[in-house]
Design an enzyme around this catalytic site. Sequence first.
Site, mmCIF file in Angstrom:
data_model
loop_
_atom_site.group_PDB
_atom_site.id
_atom_site.type_symbol
_atom_site.label_atom_id
_atom_site.label_comp_id
_atom_site.label_asym_id
_atom_site.label_seq_id
_atom_site.Cartn_x
_atom_site.Cartn_y
_atom_site.Cartn_z
ATOM 1 N N ASP A 173 -52.434 -21.709 -102.645
ATOM 2 C CA ASP A 173 -51.032 -21.932 -102.298
ATOM 3 C C ASP A 173 -50.567 -23.210 -102.994
ATOM 4 O O ASP A 173 -51.387 -24.057 -103.383
ATOM 5 C CB ASP A 173 -50.855 -22.072 -100.782
ATOM 6 C CG ASP A 173 -49.451 -21.695 -100.328
ATOM 7 O OD1 ASP A 173 -49.288 -20.577 -99.815
ATOM 8 O OD2 ASP A 173 -48.520 -22.506 -100.515
ATOM 9 N N ASP A 176 -63.263 -21.436 -109.224
ATOM 10 C CA ASP A 176 -64.610 -20.907 -109.059
ATOM 11 C C ASP A 176 -64.548 -19.708 -108.105
ATOM 12 O O ASP A 176 -64.459 -19.869 -106.890
ATOM 13 C CB ASP A 176 -65.535 -21.982 -108.494
ATOM 14 C CG ASP A 176 -66.976 -21.486 -108.325
ATOM 15 O OD1 ASP A 176 -67.253 -20.336 -108.705
ATOM 16 O OD2 ASP A 176 -67.807 -22.263 -107.804
ATOM 17 N N ASN A 216 -51.059 -11.951 -102.857
ATOM 18 C CA ASN A 216 -49.975 -11.975 -101.884
ATOM 19 C C ASN A 216 -48.849 -12.950 -102.208
ATOM 20 O O ASN A 216 -47.736 -12.774 -101.719
ATOM 21 C CB ASN A 216 -50.568 -12.321 -100.509
ATOM 22 C CG ASN A 216 -49.517 -12.561 -99.463
ATOM 23 O OD1 ASN A 216 -48.857 -11.637 -98.987
ATOM 24 N ND2 ASN A 216 -49.325 -13.836 -99.112
ATOM 25 N N TYR A 264 -36.068 -9.676 -107.097
ATOM 26 C CA TYR A 264 -37.157 -9.444 -106.154
ATOM 27 C C TYR A 264 -37.594 -7.975 -106.179
ATOM 28 O O TYR A 264 -38.785 -7.671 -106.289
ATOM 29 C CB TYR A 264 -36.731 -9.849 -104.749
ATOM 30 C CG TYR A 264 -37.817 -9.704 -103.710
ATOM 31 C CD1 TYR A 264 -38.881 -10.604 -103.673
ATOM 32 C CD2 TYR A 264 -37.779 -8.687 -102.765
ATOM 33 C CE1 TYR A 264 -39.882 -10.483 -102.728
ATOM 34 C CE2 TYR A 264 -38.777 -8.553 -101.823
ATOM 35 C CZ TYR A 264 -39.833 -9.457 -101.807
ATOM 36 O OH TYR A 264 -40.830 -9.330 -100.868
ATOM 37 N N THR A 320 -41.257 -13.485 -91.637
ATOM 38 C CA THR A 320 -42.010 -14.523 -92.335
ATOM 39 C C THR A 320 -41.047 -15.584 -92.882
ATOM 40 O O THR A 320 -39.831 -15.358 -92.970
ATOM 41 C CB THR A 320 -42.808 -13.939 -93.511
ATOM 42 O OG1 THR A 320 -41.889 -13.561 -94.560
ATOM 43 C CG2 THR A 320 -43.636 -12.745 -93.084
#
Length: 251
Positions: A38, A72, A82, A146, A181
Site C-alpha cells: 500500500d 521479495d 486489489n 474507472y 469502502t
Amino acid sequence: MAEFDNAIILVTGAASGIGAATARLLAERGARKLILADRDENRLADFAFSLPCERMLLIGDVADEALWGNADLTGLTHAVVNAGIADGRTIADMELADWRRVMKVNLDGAFLTLKAAMREMQGRGGAIALTASASGLKAEPGTGAYGASKAAVIHLARVAAKDGAPQRIRVNAIAPGGVETPIWDGLPFFEDLKASTGGREQAFAAMAGMATPLGRYAQPEEIAGQIAFLLSDAAANVTGQTLVSDGGYTL
C-alpha cells in the site's frame, strides 16, 4: 478453518477496504505470511500489527516498476491484486491527466503485480484474484476512466489465466457492485450525497436503493470471503472467470 496453512500471500491495497478485510480473513484461515502492499505506510503498519501471522510490508505505488523489482516474493502461493482508485468525472469534464492517474494504478499496477506474482509462481503453481468491478460490466455516467480500467482488468485476468494454466497458476477476477469502502470518500457526488442525506451510512443506503435490486451495498468482509473462495482449493477447477457480486446491479 485453515485452508491457507503455510500459504504466502500477496495483497495489494491492503491498508483499508477490501484489501484489509481480505488480509485479515486469510490470516485467520492459516496464512503463514502476508506480503502487504500500500502507499499509506502509517495505516498499513498499524493494520499489519494486528494480524496473527508473519507480515512483510511493501510501501509504495503498485504502478512503480521499481517496487516490484525490489520486492521479495519468495515462495509466493497466492496473490490478491486489489489496489485501485476511482474518479467521478464525466468524459467531457475529464483531463488526460485524470484518465492516466486512474489507468496507472488500476491497470498498470494490476499488470505489474500480476507479472511479479506469476513469475514467482512459475514451476510451483498458485492462485491469483484480481479485484475488478461491476463498473467494468455496466456503463454509468461519470465512470469513464474507472469503468474502462476495470473492464480491462476483467480481460487481463482471462488472458493471465490462459498464460498461467500450463504453469498451474489459476487467475480469476471478482466484480463487486457497491461496497462500503473508503474508495467513495472524496468523490464529489458522494460528498454531495452525504451532505444531502445526513451522513455516510445514509448516503450508502440511498445509492443502494437507487440502483441495486437487493437494496444494499456489500461489506468488505463479504467480498473478502468470496476472494478467499477463488483462492482456495474449493475453486481448484475455476480459472479465467469473473465472480459478479453486485446485489443484482448488472441485471
